[in-house]
Scaffold this motif. Structure first.
Motif, PDB file in Angstrom:
ATOM      1  N   THR A  70      10.269   4.849  -1.034  1.00  0.00           N
ATOM      2  CA  THR A  70       9.849   5.672  -0.946  1.00  0.00           C
ATOM      3  C   THR A  70       8.205   6.463  -1.225  1.00  0.00           C
ATOM      4  OG1 THR A  70      10.525   6.058  -3.049  1.00  0.00           O
ATOM      5  CG2 THR A  70      12.180   6.884  -1.680  1.00  0.00           C
ATOM      6  N   HIS A  71       7.826   5.250  -1.638  1.00  0.00           N
ATOM      7  CA  HIS A  71       6.712   5.038  -1.613  1.00  0.00           C
ATOM      8  C   HIS A  71       5.879   4.367  -0.531  1.00  0.00           C
ATOM      9  CE1 HIS A  71       8.209   5.794  -5.701  1.00  0.00           C
ATOM     10  NE2 HIS A  71       6.600   6.372  -6.136  1.00  0.00           N
ATOM     11  N   SER A  72       6.437   4.871  -0.138  1.00  0.00           N
ATOM     12  CA  SER A  72       5.449   4.500   2.058  1.00  0.00           C
ATOM     13  C   SER A  72       5.596   5.628   2.515  1.00  0.00           C
ATOM     14  CB  SER A  72       7.065   4.205   2.702  1.00  0.00           C
ATOM     15  OG  SER A  72       7.713   4.205   3.039  1.00  0.00           O
ATOM     16  N   ILE A  73       4.235   5.340   3.362  1.00  0.00           N
ATOM     17  CA  ILE A  73       3.987   6.503   4.646  1.00  0.00           C
ATOM     18  C   ILE A  73       4.893   6.964   5.839  1.00  0.00           C
ATOM     19  CG2 ILE A  73       2.232   6.850   6.239  1.00  0.00           C
ATOM     20  CD1 ILE A  73       0.128   5.387   5.097  1.00  0.00           C
ATOM     21  N   GLY A  74       5.968   5.937   5.443  1.00  0.00           N
ATOM     22  CA  GLY A  74       6.932   5.883   6.745  1.00  0.00           C
ATOM     23  C   GLY A  74       7.623   7.467   6.096  1.00  0.00           C
ATOM     24  N   TRP A  75       8.571   7.009   4.592  1.00  0.00           N
ATOM     25  CA  TRP A  75       9.337   7.576   3.946  1.00  0.00           C
ATOM     26  C   TRP A  75       8.650   9.291   4.018  1.00  0.00           C
ATOM     27  CZ3 TRP A  75       9.568  10.205  -0.274  1.00  0.00           C
ATOM     28  CH2 TRP A  75      11.188  10.794  -1.036  1.00  0.00           C
ATOM     29  N   ALA A  76       7.134   9.475   3.363  1.00  0.00           N
ATOM     30  CA  ALA A  76       6.300  10.605   3.506  1.00  0.00           C
ATOM     31  C   ALA A  76       7.043  11.524   4.802  1.00  0.00           C
ATOM     32  CB  ALA A  76       5.395  10.844   2.753  1.00  0.00           C
ATOM     33  N   ARG A 116       1.962  -3.309 -14.104  1.00  0.00           N
ATOM     34  CA  ARG A 116       1.951  -4.569 -14.953  1.00  0.00           C
ATOM     35  C   ARG A 116       3.054  -5.737 -13.939  1.00  0.00           C
ATOM     36  NH1 ARG A 116       2.614  -1.377 -20.370  1.00  0.00           N
ATOM     37  NH2 ARG A 116      -0.002  -0.237 -20.580  1.00  0.00           N
ATOM     38  N   SER A 117       4.129  -5.594 -13.735  1.00  0.00           N
ATOM     39  CA  SER A 117       4.760  -6.136 -13.095  1.00  0.00           C
ATOM     40  C   SER A 117       5.730  -6.511 -11.745  1.00  0.00           C
ATOM     41  CB  SER A 117       6.748  -5.988 -13.871  1.00  0.00           C
ATOM     42  OG  SER A 117       6.903  -4.617 -13.790  1.00  0.00           O
ATOM     43  N   PRO A 118       5.635  -7.927 -11.312  1.00  0.00           N
ATOM     44  CA  PRO A 118       5.644  -7.875  -9.701  1.00  0.00           C
ATOM     45  C   PRO A 118       6.801  -7.682  -9.197  1.00  0.00           C
ATOM     46  CG  PRO A 118       6.151  -9.711 -11.243  1.00  0.00           C
ATOM     47  CD  PRO A 118       5.138  -9.064 -12.011  1.00  0.00           C
ATOM     48  N   PRO A 119       6.640  -7.028  -7.711  1.00  0.00           N
ATOM     49  CA  PRO A 119       5.724  -7.187  -7.089  1.00  0.00           C
ATOM     50  C   PRO A 119       4.739  -6.244  -7.363  1.00  0.00           C
ATOM     51  CG  PRO A 119       7.642  -6.281  -6.076  1.00  0.00           C
ATOM     52  CD  PRO A 119       8.478  -6.635  -7.602  1.00  0.00           C
ATOM     53  N   TYR A 120       3.905  -6.407  -7.459  1.00  0.00           N
ATOM     54  CA  TYR A 120       2.413  -6.473  -7.481  1.00  0.00           C
ATOM     55  C   TYR A 120       1.976  -4.186  -6.338  1.00  0.00           C
ATOM     56  CZ  TYR A 120       1.869  -8.781 -11.283  1.00  0.00           C
ATOM     57  OH  TYR A 120       2.203  -9.096 -12.932  1.00  0.00           O
ATOM     58  N   GLY A 121       2.222  -3.039  -7.163  1.00  0.00           N
ATOM     59  CA  GLY A 121       1.913  -2.142  -6.063  1.00  0.00           C
ATOM     60  C   GLY A 121       2.913  -1.880  -5.532  1.00  0.00           C
ATOM     61  N   MET A 122       3.381  -1.146  -3.994  1.00  0.00           N
ATOM     62  CA  MET A 122       4.194  -0.924  -3.337  1.00  0.00           C
ATOM     63  C   MET A 122       3.925  -0.618  -1.853  1.00  0.00           C
ATOM     64  SD  MET A 122       2.707   2.846  -4.007  1.00  0.00           S
ATOM     65  CE  MET A 122       1.222   4.035  -3.522  1.00  0.00           C
ATOM     66  N   PRO A 123       5.097  -0.719  -1.152  1.00  0.00           N
ATOM     67  CA  PRO A 123       5.329  -0.947   0.322  1.00  0.00           C
ATOM     68  C   PRO A 123       4.088  -0.023   1.336  1.00  0.00           C
ATOM     69  CG  PRO A 123       7.444  -0.635   0.624  1.00  0.00           C
ATOM     70  CD  PRO A 123       6.666  -0.644  -1.408  1.00  0.00           C
ATOM     71  N   ILE A 124       2.851   0.571   0.926  1.00  0.00           N
ATOM     72  CA  ILE A 124       2.979   1.649   1.623  1.00  0.00           C
ATOM     73  C   ILE A 124       2.854   2.289   3.029  1.00  0.00           C
ATOM     74  CG2 ILE A 124       0.511   0.968   1.645  1.00  0.00           C
ATOM     75  CD1 ILE A 124      -0.210   4.323  -0.352  1.00  0.00           C
ATOM     76  N   TYR A 125       2.883   1.481   3.553  1.00  0.00           N
ATOM     77  CA  TYR A 125       2.758   1.101   5.275  1.00  0.00           C
ATOM     78  C   TYR A 125       3.725   0.606   5.633  1.00  0.00           C
ATOM     79  CZ  TYR A 125      -2.650   1.051   3.791  1.00  0.00           C
ATOM     80  OH  TYR A 125      -4.281   1.066   3.470  1.00  0.00           O
ATOM     81  N   TRP A 126       4.784   0.881   5.010  1.00  0.00           N
ATOM     82  CA  TRP A 126       5.834   0.951   5.770  1.00  0.00           C
ATOM     83  C   TRP A 126       6.107   1.897   6.705  1.00  0.00           C
ATOM     84  CZ3 TRP A 126      10.168   3.973   6.156  1.00  0.00           C
ATOM     85  CH2 TRP A 126      11.443   3.004   6.667  1.00  0.00           C
ATOM     86  N   PRO A 127       6.445   1.979   7.628  1.00  0.00           N
ATOM     87  CA  PRO A 127       7.105   0.165   8.757  1.00  0.00           C
ATOM     88  C   PRO A 127       6.566  -0.258   9.705  1.00  0.00           C
ATOM     89  CG  PRO A 127       7.926   2.414   9.805  1.00  0.00           C
ATOM     90  CD  PRO A 127       6.932   2.945   8.458  1.00  0.00           C
ATOM     91  N   LEU A 128       4.977  -0.105   8.927  1.00  0.00           N
ATOM     92  CA  LEU A 128       4.200  -0.900   9.917  1.00  0.00           C
ATOM     93  C   LEU A 128       3.945  -1.941   9.008  1.00  0.00           C
ATOM     94  CD1 LEU A 128       1.365   1.667  10.725  1.00  0.00           C
ATOM     95  CD2 LEU A 128       3.282   1.157  12.220  1.00  0.00           C
ATOM     96  N   SER A 129       3.543  -2.788   7.760  1.00  0.00           N
ATOM     97  CA  SER A 129       3.742  -3.553   6.863  1.00  0.00           C
ATOM     98  C   SER A 129       4.573  -3.803   6.120  1.00  0.00           C
ATOM     99  CB  SER A 129       2.874  -3.417   6.568  1.00  0.00           C
ATOM    100  OG  SER A 129       2.426  -4.971   5.759  1.00  0.00           O
ATOM    101  N   ASN A 130       5.513  -4.506   5.589  1.00  0.00           N
ATOM    102  CA  ASN A 130       6.208  -4.563   4.431  1.00  0.00           C
ATOM    103  C   ASN A 130       5.474  -5.500   3.159  1.00  0.00           C
ATOM    104  OD1 ASN A 130       8.264  -3.844   5.826  1.00  0.00           O
ATOM    105  ND2 ASN A 130       9.122  -5.977   6.330  1.00  0.00           N
ATOM    106  N   ARG A 131       4.278  -5.294   3.080  1.00  0.00           N
ATOM    107  CA  ARG A 131       3.452  -5.588   2.119  1.00  0.00           C
ATOM    108  C   ARG A 131       3.232  -5.029   0.785  1.00  0.00           C
ATOM    109  NH1 ARG A 131      -1.727  -9.272   3.361  1.00  0.00           N
ATOM    110  NH2 ARG A 131      -2.256  -9.567   1.494  1.00  0.00           N
ATOM    111  N   TRP A 132       3.284  -5.479  -0.034  1.00  0.00           N
ATOM    112  CA  TRP A 132       3.102  -4.781  -1.263  1.00  0.00           C
ATOM    113  C   TRP A 132       1.476  -4.300  -1.627  1.00  0.00           C
ATOM    114  CZ3 TRP A 132       8.243  -4.606  -1.051  1.00  0.00           C
ATOM    115  CH2 TRP A 132       8.778  -3.639  -1.012  1.00  0.00           C
ATOM    116  N   HIS A 133       1.116  -2.962  -1.635  1.00  0.00           N
ATOM    117  CA  HIS A 133      -0.739  -2.617  -2.556  1.00  0.00           C
ATOM    118  C   HIS A 133      -0.637  -2.365  -3.182  1.00  0.00           C
ATOM    119  CE1 HIS A 133      -1.118  -3.818   2.177  1.00  0.00           C
ATOM    120  NE2 HIS A 133      -0.759  -3.893   2.655  1.00  0.00           N
TER     121      HIS A 133
END
Ligand SMILES: [Zn+2]
Length: 191
Positions: free
Chosen positions: A70-76, A119-136
């Motif tokens: 829900t914290h990704s561009i794809g979902w938005a 403050r806790s891993p995984p740091y950030g969010m998968p903001i570029y999903w579905p283009l990337s699954n990395r957390w930023h």
């Protein structure tokens, strides 16, 4: 992530900036009251990605499912278009400006969370999903993290500095939104 205080004020600032212009001399309370449902809707949509707290609340750990898709561009984009089609079904005159507003509100949530301390891993969010699954996440956060393992944690004094910072930034953005609104002529703005 900023709390609902920060996200709501950012949503309010965007809503105020999008309000149609009014006849010069119209008092501010009247301007705001006239658009109260629009402004309330803006605050709700700006908080929508945090809907992922609900399953966590049910299992006793608010963060269990937080900062996911829900914290990704794809979902938005999906939710922005979904809400826009729903609004068009109810009110056929709903124009493209409404879609832009919805995407801006959902995008504001992602940006605010991106620029928040984590403050806790995984740091950030998968903001570029579905283009990337990395957390930023941002290297230099603007907002401070809050204690929020349980619903009770949210209301501790330790969260006060973070809440005050959100309040300051949010109110400054609302003033900016008012500046945009007052610069408009009565025929201009979101309808
Ligand atoms: Zn969030």
């Amino acid at each position: 992530m900023p709390s609902p205080i920060g996200h709501s004020l950012i949503g309010l600032a965007i809503g105020v900036a999008a309000m149609p212009g009014e006849t010069p001399g119209t008092p501010l309370p009247r301007r705001l009251f006239r658009r109260r449902w629009m402004l309330l809707g803006c605050m709700v949509v700006a908080n929508l990605p945090d809907i992922d707290f609900i399953p966590g609340l049910l299992v006793g750990d608010m963060n269990a499912y937080h900062y996911n898709l829900t914290h990704s561009i794809g979902w938005a984009v999906l939710v922005g278009f979904g809400l826009w089609f729903l609004l068009r079904a109810v009110r056929p005159r709903t124009g493209l400006a409404c879609l832009v507003l919805l995407l801006a509100l959902l995008g504001s949530h992602l940006l605010a969370d991106f620029w928040c301390e984590d403050r806790s891993p995984p740091y950030g969010m998968p903001i570029y999903w579905p283009l990337s699954n990395r957390w930023h996440t941002a290297e230099r956060p603007l907002f401070m993290a809050m204690d929020k393992d349980t619903f009770r944690d949210v209301f501790t004094l330790a969260n006060l500095p973070a809440a005050l910072r959100e309040l300051g930034i949010g109110l400054a953005l609302c003033l900016g939104g008012l500046g945009v609104h007052y610069a408009r002529r009565p025929s201009q703005g979101f309808r």
